[in-house]
Design an enzyme around this catalytic site. Structure first.
Site, PDB file in Angstrom:
ATOM      1  N   LYS A   1      22.177  26.071 -22.240  1.00  0.00           N
ATOM      2  CA  LYS A   1      23.297  25.384 -23.200  1.00  0.00           C
ATOM      3  C   LYS A   1      22.608  24.591 -21.986  1.00  0.00           C
ATOM      4  CE  LYS A   1      26.088  23.449 -24.310  1.00  0.00           C
ATOM      5  NZ  LYS A   1      26.749  24.268 -26.625  1.00  0.00           N
TER       6      LYS A   1
ATOM      7  N   SER B   1      21.268  25.146 -27.588  1.00  0.00           N
ATOM      8  CA  SER B   1      21.845  24.790 -27.293  1.00  0.00           C
ATOM      9  C   SER B   1      21.938  23.495 -26.197  1.00  0.00           C
ATOM     10  CB  SER B   1      23.217  25.672 -27.713  1.00  0.00           C
ATOM     11  OG  SER B   1      23.162  26.534 -28.545  1.00  0.00           O
TER      12      SER B   1
END
Length: 354
Positions: A158, A218
């Site tokens: 992330k 992400s």
């Protein structure tokens, strides 16, 4: 000698952690053993998607109550990788990864985590972010006891973004900065694993033939550092779990999707038989609309639609393909696969019981 447990839990709304609460209450998982979370929330997946931060806050409040630990300390050691957007057949859910240090075996699926230092907007998409992610991957491998890059199955990251990048940022458009963050993180993983041995910030989003088949990224404004989760085989971990990973050549690559399920020891011809679906613990897929504007010679309109973001098209289409093979809408499908598989393609990872 540790043992990894994976739980796939449903969400009734973006702040729903009731399924996890039930697991903790009945002793199926200890709150202190939770090491990472990867999940899909029902927001739009964009910069203003509040569902990711909302879920993270609710999760950390629960874990703080159960463990007595400080919220900030929990958030600094437990990666919470969330992707917004559950279009079409996709169902909101999250994968919970817990490690029991008291159990173990000869060799099995291992998990390691690490955080880079905070990454300000002016470092996103630059060589400094690439190297920070590469070092975090090395640290996560050491945390898991994974000795060789060849033993890594998947790295999930992330990466941060900025809603107001400022004059020092590489891009003034936050959406472009989000893509650059994913790209830099992919390069960082590829550098640590030897999959992308060359290329720096000038190659990001330009040389699409530089990629890793073992990375899923992400990005969002709800994190300030690069949060890294590494999965792979290591000595001393209990056997019984598998991570099967395969690339997709393009959005229609059904054989590539099936290959990931078969790599996890499941039959997929193309759907996983009903009798084997209970062995599937989680599915992660990354894809992107082909930048050339066509798939196998046929024009697509995902990149030119002014009513619906291209990533929402992508998640709906790829989600239907992957979910039909899995026989379950609880699959993690995320767009923005820059340098995460072949151009216009992506990858699939399947966690399963042997």
């Amino acid at each position: 000698m540790p043992s990894l447990a994976i739980h796939r839990l449903p969400m009734a709304h973006p702040g729903d952690v009731s399924a996890l609460t039930a697991l903790i209450d009945r002793g199926a998982v200890a709150a202190g053993d939770i090491r990472a979370v990867i999940g899909k929330t029902e927001g739009n997946g964009g910069l203003n998607d509040f569902t990711r931060g909302f879920f993270t806050q609710t999760l950390m409040l629960l874990l703080a109550r159960e463990t007595g630990q400080d919220l900030a300390a929990l958030a600094a050691r437990i990666p919470c990788v969330l992707s917004g957007g559950t279009e079409g057949a996709l169902s909101p859910h999250f994968l919970l990864f817990a490690v029991d240090r008291a159990a173990g075996g000869a060799r099995g699926l291992a998990l390691g985590t690490a955080f880079s230092p905070p990454t300000p907007a002016e470092q996103i998409g630059r060589d400094s972010q690439i190297e920070a992610v590469a070092q975090a991957v090395r640290d996560a491998m050491a945390d898991a006891g994974i000795a060789r890059a060849a033993d890594v199955a998947l790295v999930q990251v992330k990466a941060p973004c900025a809603q107001a990048p400022g004059p020092g940022a590489r891009a003034g458009d936050p959406r472009l900065l989000m893509a650059l963050s994913r790209a830099a993180a992919a390069f960082g993983v590829g550098r640590a694993l030897g999959d992308i041995p060359e290329g720096g910030e000038d190659a990001l989003l330009r040389d699409r033939h530089l990629f890793s088949n073992r990375v899923s990224i992400s990005s969002g404004i709800e994190v300030v550092a690069n949060e890294v989760v590494v999965f792979g085989q290591a000595d001393g971990w209990a056997p019984g779990l598998t991570a099967g990973v395969a690339p997709m050549a393009d959005l229609l690559d059904l054989p590539g999707v099936c290959a990931a399920f078969r790599a996890a020891g499941l039959e997929a011809a193309p759907a996983v038989p009903a009798a084997q679906r209970g062995r599937v613990l989680g599915v992660i897929a990354k894809g992107e609309p082909d930048a050339a504007g066509a798939i196998r010679g046929a024009r697509h309109t995902m990149l030119g639609d002014t009513d619906l973001d291209a990533q929402r098209h992508l998640r709906g289409a790829l989600g239907a393909i992957v979910a039909s093979v899995a026989g379950d809408g609880q699959v993690f499908v995320s767009g923005g696969a820059e340098h995460q598989g072949p151009p216009g393609g992506g990858l699939v990872c399947v966690f399963a019981r042997d």
